[in-house]
Design a protein around this motif. Structure first.
Motif, PDB file in Angstrom:
ATOM      1  N   PHE A   1      24.934  53.665 -31.779  1.00  0.00           N
ATOM      2  CA  PHE A   1      25.330  53.102 -30.494  1.00  0.00           C
ATOM      3  C   PHE A   1      26.843  53.156 -30.443  1.00  0.00           C
ATOM      4  N   ILE A   2      27.409  53.742 -29.388  1.00  0.00           N
ATOM      5  CA  ILE A   2      28.844  54.020 -29.313  1.00  0.00           C
ATOM      6  C   ILE A   2      29.464  53.333 -28.106  1.00  0.00           C
ATOM      7  N   ALA A   3      30.592  52.657 -28.316  1.00  0.00           N
ATOM      8  CA  ALA A   3      31.310  51.996 -27.218  1.00  0.00           C
ATOM      9  C   ALA A   3      32.806  52.039 -27.513  1.00  0.00           C
ATOM     10  N   ASN A   4      33.600  51.539 -26.576  1.00  0.00           N
ATOM     11  CA  ASN A   4      35.045  51.453 -26.722  1.00  0.00           C
ATOM     12  C   ASN A   4      35.523  50.028 -26.492  1.00  0.00           C
ATOM     13  N   MET A   5      36.740  49.753 -26.940  1.00  0.00           N
ATOM     14  CA  MET A   5      37.328  48.426 -26.724  1.00  0.00           C
ATOM     15  C   MET A   5      37.526  48.142 -25.243  1.00  0.00           C
ATOM     16  N   VAL A   6      37.977  49.142 -24.486  1.00  0.00           N
ATOM     17  CA  VAL A   6      38.124  48.994 -23.040  1.00  0.00           C
ATOM     18  C   VAL A   6      37.281  50.069 -22.368  1.00  0.00           C
ATOM     19  N   PRO A   7      36.613  49.752 -21.262  1.00  0.00           N
ATOM     20  CA  PRO A   7      35.689  50.701 -20.654  1.00  0.00           C
ATOM     21  C   PRO A   7      36.297  51.573 -19.563  1.00  0.00           C
ATOM     22  N   TRP A   8      37.616  51.449 -19.340  1.00  0.00           N
ATOM     23  CA  TRP A   8      38.283  52.265 -18.324  1.00  0.00           C
ATOM     24  C   TRP A   8      39.430  53.025 -18.983  1.00  0.00           C
TER      25      TRP A   8
ATOM     26  N   VAL B   1      43.486  50.865 -33.072  1.00  0.00           N
ATOM     27  CA  VAL B   1      43.378  49.845 -32.025  1.00  0.00           C
ATOM     28  C   VAL B   1      42.151  48.954 -32.197  1.00  0.00           C
ATOM     29  N   PRO B   2      40.932  49.493 -32.281  1.00  0.00           N
ATOM     30  CA  PRO B   2      39.778  48.610 -32.457  1.00  0.00           C
ATOM     31  C   PRO B   2      39.791  47.893 -33.803  1.00  0.00           C
ATOM     32  N   THR B   3      40.325  48.543 -34.821  1.00  0.00           N
ATOM     33  CA  THR B   3      40.362  47.914 -36.148  1.00  0.00           C
ATOM     34  C   THR B   3      41.245  46.675 -36.143  1.00  0.00           C
ATOM     35  N   GLN B   4      42.453  46.808 -35.617  1.00  0.00           N
ATOM     36  CA  GLN B   4      43.355  45.661 -35.612  1.00  0.00           C
ATOM     37  C   GLN B   4      42.856  44.557 -34.692  1.00  0.00           C
ATOM     38  N   ALA B   5      42.229  44.934 -33.569  1.00  0.00           N
ATOM     39  CA  ALA B   5      41.736  43.918 -32.628  1.00  0.00           C
ATOM     40  C   ALA B   5      40.536  43.163 -33.188  1.00  0.00           C
ATOM     41  N   LEU B   6      39.591  43.864 -33.783  1.00  0.00           N
ATOM     42  CA  LEU B   6      38.356  43.218 -34.233  1.00  0.00           C
ATOM     43  C   LEU B   6      38.478  42.620 -35.627  1.00  0.00           C
ATOM     44  N   PHE B   7      39.283  43.240 -36.489  1.00  0.00           N
ATOM     45  CA  PHE B   7      39.508  42.680 -37.814  1.00  0.00           C
ATOM     46  C   PHE B   7      40.600  41.602 -37.788  1.00  0.00           C
ATOM     47  N   GLU B   8      41.245  41.458 -36.629  1.00  0.00           N
ATOM     48  CA  GLU B   8      42.332  40.482 -36.446  1.00  0.00           C
ATOM     49  C   GLU B   8      43.385  40.628 -37.535  1.00  0.00           C
TER      50      GLU B   8
ATOM     51  N   GLU C   1      33.107  41.316 -43.619  1.00  0.00           N
ATOM     52  CA  GLU C   1      32.124  40.580 -42.819  1.00  0.00           C
ATOM     53  C   GLU C   1      32.822  40.062 -41.568  1.00  0.00           C
ATOM     54  N   LEU C   2      32.374  40.489 -40.405  1.00  0.00           N
ATOM     55  CA  LEU C   2      32.965  40.060 -39.144  1.00  0.00           C
ATOM     56  C   LEU C   2      31.950  39.240 -38.349  1.00  0.00           C
ATOM     57  N   THR C   3      32.462  38.376 -37.485  1.00  0.00           N
ATOM     58  CA  THR C   3      31.640  37.669 -36.514  1.00  0.00           C
ATOM     59  C   THR C   3      32.143  38.053 -35.136  1.00  0.00           C
ATOM     60  N   LEU C   4      31.329  38.792 -34.406  1.00  0.00           N
ATOM     61  CA  LEU C   4      31.705  39.300 -33.089  1.00  0.00           C
ATOM     62  C   LEU C   4      30.697  38.781 -32.069  1.00  0.00           C
ATOM     63  N   GLY C   5      31.167  37.982 -31.121  1.00  0.00           N
ATOM     64  CA  GLY C   5      30.264  37.420 -30.125  1.00  0.00           C
ATOM     65  C   GLY C   5      29.203  36.523 -30.743  1.00  0.00           C
ATOM     66  N   GLY C   6      29.531  35.874 -31.845  1.00  0.00           N
ATOM     67  CA  GLY C   6      28.572  35.014 -32.530  1.00  0.00           C
ATOM     68  C   GLY C   6      27.634  35.767 -33.451  1.00  0.00           C
ATOM     69  N   HIS C   7      27.778  37.073 -33.528  1.00  0.00           N
ATOM     70  CA  HIS C   7      26.894  37.905 -34.358  1.00  0.00           C
ATOM     71  C   HIS C   7      27.634  38.316 -35.626  1.00  0.00           C
ATOM     72  N   SER C   8      27.065  38.016 -36.788  1.00  0.00           N
ATOM     73  CA  SER C   8      27.665  38.390 -38.065  1.00  0.00           C
ATOM     74  C   SER C   8      27.217  39.793 -38.446  1.00  0.00           C
ATOM     75  N   VAL C   9      28.171  40.601 -38.923  1.00  0.00           N
ATOM     76  CA  VAL C   9      27.864  41.998 -39.199  1.00  0.00           C
ATOM     77  C   VAL C   9      28.820  42.545 -40.255  1.00  0.00           C
ATOM     78  N   ARG C  10      28.323  43.496 -41.059  1.00  0.00           N
ATOM     79  CA  ARG C  10      29.183  44.213 -41.999  1.00  0.00           C
ATOM     80  C   ARG C  10      29.952  45.269 -41.216  1.00  0.00           C
ATOM     81  N   ALA C  11      31.243  45.356 -41.470  1.00  0.00           N
ATOM     82  CA  ALA C  11      32.075  46.278 -40.701  1.00  0.00           C
ATOM     83  C   ALA C  11      33.039  47.020 -41.605  1.00  0.00           C
TER      84      ALA C  11
END
Length: 280
Positions: free
Chosen positions: A166-173, A211-218, A232-242
């Motif tokens: 499943f593929i997405a981007n940090m910003v959709p525009w 960009v996504p690494t620094q934003a999501l890994f803070e 281990e990240l928590t994104l939107g309340g969901h815990s996931v290996r990243a």
């Protein structure tokens, strides 16, 4: 010096493509305005100028055409509004509709369309890039240009394809001129990305590029130092290996880094095998 001549169709097309890539895609007046004419205003003659040597009069420049105000959303937007819309979405289809109706990000005013996501949301692995490019903006799917074609080959090398990720981007525009998203643009779009992760519930997340690494890994650590490390990240309340890896666009510019990316891909394959998401 060569005399000025009209541009031929191929040259005109090249100029338009250059402006489009730079983000100049909106006309602000009905008629062109000659800004250089303003510099040709007649200068006052010195008091001791000889008679008969006065400079010839220069025609006054044509009056500027008033520019109509552009209807562009505020640059910052309100992340709280985005968060409320995102949290109200109970499915990916509802989230896509909420994002399409959201006007709080100025990128939307310049983009051709929303670039939501691609692939299989039930795949168990989610790849997150930075932002759509020109090809993605035209087609409406992430990673379909040259970088996307390389990404497809990278996935194929470990037994994956678009039906298995499943593929997405940090910003959709698309940001104008393919520049990086600003911190304000990232902040206002982040609630949508968090909700997308929560709804898809992947077991493995791979961030592509700085960009996504620094934003999501803070973190402020650069991609070349943090890549290949599982967190281990928590994104939107969901815990996931990243894990972070190099962006395919960077690999196109720096082929010597493909060895590092291959090491990361092998680590991703091993993680997916442990999660029973990929045959051993």
């Amino acid at each position: 010096m060569m005399a000025n001549r009209p541009l031929n169709p191929a040259e005109l097309h090249a100029v338009l493509e250059w402006y489009r890539a730079a983000g100049v895609d909106v006309a602000v007046g009905d008629e062109p305005v000659d800004r250089f004419a303003a510099s040709l205003r007649q200068k006052p003659q010195p008091k001791d100028a000889a008679p008969g040597l006065a400079r010839p009069a220069v025609a006054a420049p044509a009056p500027a055409v008033p520019m109509a105000p552009m209807q562009v959303p505020l640059i910052g937007g309100d992340p709280r509004e985005a968060e409320a819309l995102a949290n109200a979405a109970d499915s990916l289809d509802a989230l896509k509709a909420a994002m399409a109706g959201f006007d709080g990000c100025s990128l939307k005013a310049r983009a051709t369309q929303l670039v939501f996501a691609d692939g299989n949301p039930d795949a168990g692995i989610m790849l997150i890039g930075e932002a759509p490019g020109s090809e993605e903006d035209k087609i409406g799917k992430p990673f379909v240009g040259r970088a996307g074609q390389l990404l497809d080959r990278m996935l194929g090398a470990i037994g994956l394809d678009r039906n298995k990720v499943f593929i997405a981007n940090m910003v959709p525009w698309r940001p104008p001129g393919n520049r990086n998203p600003t911190p304000e643009e990232l902040a206002v779009c982040l609630p949508f990305l968090h909700r997308m992760v929560a709804l898809a519930a992947p077991r493995v997340v791979v961030t592509l590029g700085n960009v996504p690494t620094q934003a999501l890994f803070e973190t402020s650590v650069g991609i070349t130092r943090i890549r290949g490390q599982w967190k281990e990240l928590t994104l939107g309340g969901h815990s996931v290996r990243a894990m972070a890896t190099l962006h395919p666009a960077f690999l196109l510019r720096t082929p010597s880094a493909k060895r590092q990316a291959w090491q990361d891909l092998l680590s991703v394959r091993e993680a997916l095998q442990k999660e029973n998401l990929l045959p051993g």
